[in-house]
Design an enzyme around this catalytic site. Structure first.
Site, PDB file in Angstrom:
ATOM      1  N   ALA A 208       0.860  -1.183   0.000  1.00 20.45           N
ATOM      2  CA  ALA A 208       0.000   0.000   0.000  1.00 20.45           C
ATOM      3  C   ALA A 208       0.897   1.233   0.000  1.00 20.45           C
ATOM      4  O   ALA A 208       2.069   1.163   0.388  1.00 20.45           O
ATOM      5  CB  ALA A 208      -0.895  -0.020   1.233  1.00 20.45           C
TER       6      ALA A 208
ATOM      7  N   GLY B  92       0.490  -4.786   0.990  1.00 20.54           N
ATOM      8  CA  GLY B  92      -0.789  -4.758   0.269  1.00 20.54           C
ATOM      9  C   GLY B  92      -0.692  -5.382  -1.118  1.00 20.54           C
ATOM     10  O   GLY B  92      -1.678  -5.931  -1.615  1.00 20.54           O
TER      11      GLY B  92
ATOM     12  N   GLU C  95      -1.151  -8.913  -0.501  1.00 25.83           N
ATOM     13  CA  GLU C  95      -2.566  -9.163  -0.172  1.00 25.83           C
ATOM     14  C   GLU C  95      -3.423  -9.193  -1.438  1.00 25.83           C
ATOM     15  O   GLU C  95      -4.319 -10.020  -1.574  1.00 25.83           O
ATOM     16  CB  GLU C  95      -3.070  -8.103   0.812  1.00 25.83           C
ATOM     17  CG  GLU C  95      -2.437  -8.294   2.185  1.00 25.83           C
ATOM     18  CD  GLU C  95      -2.737  -7.181   3.162  1.00 25.83           C
ATOM     19  OE1 GLU C  95      -2.453  -6.022   2.820  1.00 25.83           O
ATOM     20  OE2 GLU C  95      -3.241  -7.462   4.254  1.00 25.83           O
TER      21      GLU C  95
ATOM     22  N   GLU D 285       4.975  -4.905   6.942  1.00 29.88           N
ATOM     23  CA  GLU D 285       4.215  -3.919   7.734  1.00 29.88           C
ATOM     24  C   GLU D 285       4.766  -3.776   9.150  1.00 29.88           C
ATOM     25  O   GLU D 285       4.785  -2.685   9.719  1.00 29.88           O
ATOM     26  CB  GLU D 285       2.728  -4.319   7.804  1.00 29.88           C
ATOM     27  CG  GLU D 285       1.935  -4.018   6.551  1.00 29.88           C
ATOM     28  CD  GLU D 285       1.980  -5.146   5.520  1.00 29.88           C
ATOM     29  OE1 GLU D 285       2.905  -5.989   5.585  1.00 29.88           O
ATOM     30  OE2 GLU D 285       1.085  -5.166   4.658  1.00 29.88           O
TER      31      GLU D 285
HETATM   32  N1  CAA Z   1       4.637   3.173  -0.741  1.00 29.01           N
HETATM   33  C1  CAA Z   1       5.064   4.334  -1.279  1.00 29.01           C
HETATM   34  N2  CAA Z   1       6.174   4.420  -2.051  1.00 29.01           N
HETATM   35  C2  CAA Z   1       6.885   3.282  -2.257  1.00 29.01           C
HETATM   36  C3  CAA Z   1       6.497   2.050  -1.714  1.00 29.01           C
HETATM   37  C4  CAA Z   1       5.305   2.026  -0.913  1.00 29.01           C
HETATM   38  N3  CAA Z   1       4.828   0.890  -0.377  1.00 29.01           N
HETATM   39  N4  CAA Z   1       7.400   1.121  -2.072  1.00 29.01           N
HETATM   40  C5  CAA Z   1       8.309   1.745  -2.835  1.00 29.01           C
HETATM   41  N5  CAA Z   1       8.012   3.045  -2.954  1.00 29.01           N
HETATM   42  C6  CAA Z   1       8.747   4.076  -3.692  1.00 29.01           C
HETATM   43  C7  CAA Z   1      10.010   4.519  -2.970  1.00 29.01           C
HETATM   44  O1  CAA Z   1       9.703   5.489  -1.997  1.00 29.01           O
HETATM   45  C8  CAA Z   1      10.811   5.070  -4.126  1.00 29.01           C
HETATM   46  O2  CAA Z   1      10.321   6.344  -4.450  1.00 29.01           O
HETATM   47  P1  CAA Z   1      11.383   7.569  -4.757  1.00 29.01           P
HETATM   48  O3  CAA Z   1      12.108   7.086  -5.997  1.00 29.01           O
HETATM   49  O4  CAA Z   1      10.499   8.724  -4.995  1.00 29.01           O
HETATM   50  O5  CAA Z   1      12.268   7.652  -3.573  1.00 29.01           O
HETATM   51  C9  CAA Z   1      10.447   4.155  -5.287  1.00 29.01           C
HETATM   52  O6  CAA Z   1       9.233   3.510  -4.909  1.00 29.01           O
HETATM   53  C10 CAA Z   1      11.469   3.067  -5.549  1.00 29.01           C
HETATM   54  O7  CAA Z   1      11.712   2.377  -4.335  1.00 29.01           O
HETATM   55  P2  CAA Z   1      13.177   2.187  -3.691  1.00 29.01           P
HETATM   56  O8  CAA Z   1      14.093   3.293  -4.123  1.00 29.01           O
HETATM   57  O9  CAA Z   1      12.992   1.983  -2.223  1.00 29.01           O
HETATM   58  O10 CAA Z   1      13.634   0.842  -4.430  1.00 29.01           O
HETATM   59  P3  CAA Z   1      14.596  -0.288  -3.867  1.00 29.01           P
HETATM   60  O11 CAA Z   1      14.834  -1.226  -4.990  1.00 29.01           O
HETATM   61  O12 CAA Z   1      15.772   0.316  -3.187  1.00 29.01           O
HETATM   62  O13 CAA Z   1      13.743  -1.034  -2.707  1.00 29.01           O
HETATM   63  C11 CAA Z   1      11.791  -2.081  -1.789  1.00 29.01           C
HETATM   64  C12 CAA Z   1      12.609  -1.751  -3.056  1.00 29.01           C
HETATM   65  C13 CAA Z   1      12.587  -3.060  -0.899  1.00 29.01           C
HETATM   66  C14 CAA Z   1      10.512  -2.756  -2.242  1.00 29.01           C
HETATM   67  C15 CAA Z   1      11.500  -0.777  -1.004  1.00 29.01           C
HETATM   68  O14 CAA Z   1      10.958   0.178  -1.907  1.00 29.01           O
HETATM   69  C16 CAA Z   1      10.502  -0.953   0.103  1.00 29.01           C
HETATM   70  O15 CAA Z   1      10.889  -1.432   1.171  1.00 29.01           O
HETATM   71  N6  CAA Z   1       9.260  -0.498  -0.079  1.00 29.01           N
HETATM   72  C17 CAA Z   1       8.236  -0.524   0.957  1.00 29.01           C
HETATM   73  C18 CAA Z   1       7.689  -1.935   1.185  1.00 29.01           C
HETATM   74  C19 CAA Z   1       6.669  -1.918   2.298  1.00 29.01           C
HETATM   75  O16 CAA Z   1       6.939  -1.591   3.434  1.00 29.01           O
HETATM   76  N7  CAA Z   1       5.415  -2.313   1.950  1.00 29.01           N
HETATM   77  C20 CAA Z   1       4.308  -2.394   2.898  1.00 29.01           C
HETATM   78  C21 CAA Z   1       3.488  -1.137   2.842  1.00 29.01           C
HETATM   79  S1  CAA Z   1       2.258  -1.075   4.129  1.00 29.01           S
HETATM   80  C22 CAA Z   1       0.932  -1.982   3.559  1.00 29.01           C
HETATM   81  O17 CAA Z   1       0.980  -2.566   2.500  1.00 29.01           O
HETATM   82  C23 CAA Z   1      -0.274  -2.003   4.487  1.00 29.01           C
HETATM   83  C24 CAA Z   1      -1.402  -2.935   4.098  1.00 29.01           C
HETATM   84  O18 CAA Z   1      -1.461  -4.050   4.542  1.00 29.01           O
HETATM   85  C25 CAA Z   1      -2.516  -2.490   3.276  1.00 29.01           C
END
Ligand code: CAA
Length: 258
Positions: free
Chosen positions: A66, A109, A112, A132
């Site tokens: 998400a 998400g 999910e 998460e």
């Molecule tokens: N939300 C918003 N932006 C996100 C995102 C997310 N879930 N995942 C990645 N992005 C964005 C990053 O902020 C980045 O944006 P910028 O270029 O503007 O900085 C872009 O996507 C590329 O990501 P990275 O530079 O981080 O790429 P990476 O290859 O270094 O890492 C990754 C990849 C390991 C997937 C890392 O992006 C990451 O950890 N993302 C978050 C994963 C996460 O925590 N997901 C759970 C979200 S909470 C949820 O889903 C709740 C639910 O149950 C509904």
């Protein structure tokens, strides 16, 4: 179909494809995007020209969760009033087969959403996980429930408590994924499988899906009753007559979905 901002849709050979299309943020699912996905799914579910729905992601990921930017400042009352997960729940009511072609990151998400599909094909390089916990929260769109049903309590708790990523091979071994595919062949092979399903009698697929889903959450006796009713119901279809006559006449059946 109407204009979408965060997804792309197309229909080819009775297979409707929904492409998650925010590649710059690894297809992070914001609320309007989820609404677009559901809107497209519901429209395809009603569209007679569509037999199977396929979901995939543009760019480096299926979906990395998400949208954290969108919810970072939310409070519980925002969630209560917006009721965002009601949108996700609508996937449970889609009657046609939904296939997911997963690659890159399938997190939070995004995982999910993939688990809400009926079957998942994954590129060999896919990372799965529920990070998460590392954000101080937990999955909210079915992750704790669907993962536990597939893996059992102890394995599910490990992945949900640590937030570690697990590999496509693990996902295959756990029964999360139907098949692992080389990344460059993922789309082609998933589409080929979708076309194969699209040529099966649609009413059978629909009533089989309903009966199998019943098996997941209900006692055996209840599931058996639904199975039997669905079996009987199919004998009211033209496709049953066509399928059985084609067998007896030693020819290929021509199913119409009626
Ligand atoms: N939300 C918003 N932006 C996100 C995102 C997310 N879930 N995942 C990645 N992005 C964005 C990053 O902020 C980045 O944006 P910028 O270029 O503007 O900085 C872009 O996507 C590329 O990501 P990275 O530079 O981080 O790429 P990476 O290859 O270094 O890492 C990754 C990849 C390991 C997937 C890392 O992006 C990451 O950890 N993302 C978050 C994963 C996460 O925590 N997901 C759970 C979200 S909470 C949820 O889903 C709740 C639910 O149950 C509904």
């Amino acid at each position: 179909m109407s204009d979408f901002s965060f997804i792309k849709t197309s229909v080819d050979e009775q297979v409707a494809t929904i492409v998650l299309n925010r590649p710059k943020v690894l297809n992070a699912l914001n609320r309007p995007m989820v609404t677009e996905i559901i809107t497209a799914m519901e429209a395809f579910d009603k569209d007679e020209a569509v037999k199977v729905i396929l979901l995939r992601g543009e760019g480096r990921a299926f979906a990395a969760g998400a949208d954290i930017d969108e919810m970072a400042n939310d409070g519980p009352i925002d969630f209560e009033l917006l009721n965002p997960f009601a949108e996700w729940d609508k996937i449970n009511f889609i009657k046609k087969p939904i296939l997911c072609a997963a690659h890159g990151f399938v997190l939070g998400g995004g995982f999910e959403l993939a688990l809400a599909c009926d079957m998942m094909f994954a590129a060999e390089n896919t990372s799965f996980g529920f990070p998460e916990v590392t954000l101080g929260v937990m999955p909210g769109a079915g992750g704790t429930q669907r993962l536990t049903k597939l893996l059992g309590k102890t394995k599910a708790l490990h992945w949900l408590w640590t937030g570690d990523k697990f590999s496509a091979k693990d996902a295959l071994d756990y029964g999360i994924v139907n098949r692992l595919i080389a990344p460059e062949l993922l789309q082609e092979e998933t589409e080929a499988y979708a076309r194969r399903l699209a040529n099966q009698p649609p009413l059978s697929l629909r009533l089989i899906k309903e009966a199998v889903n019943k098996a997941v959450d209900h006692p055996l006796e209840e599931g058996m009753q639904l199975e039997r009713k669905n079996f009987y119901l199919l004998f009211a279809s033209e496709d049953q007559k066509e399928g059985m006559n084609a067998f007896l006449e030693k020819r290929r059946p021509n199913f119409k979905g009626k």
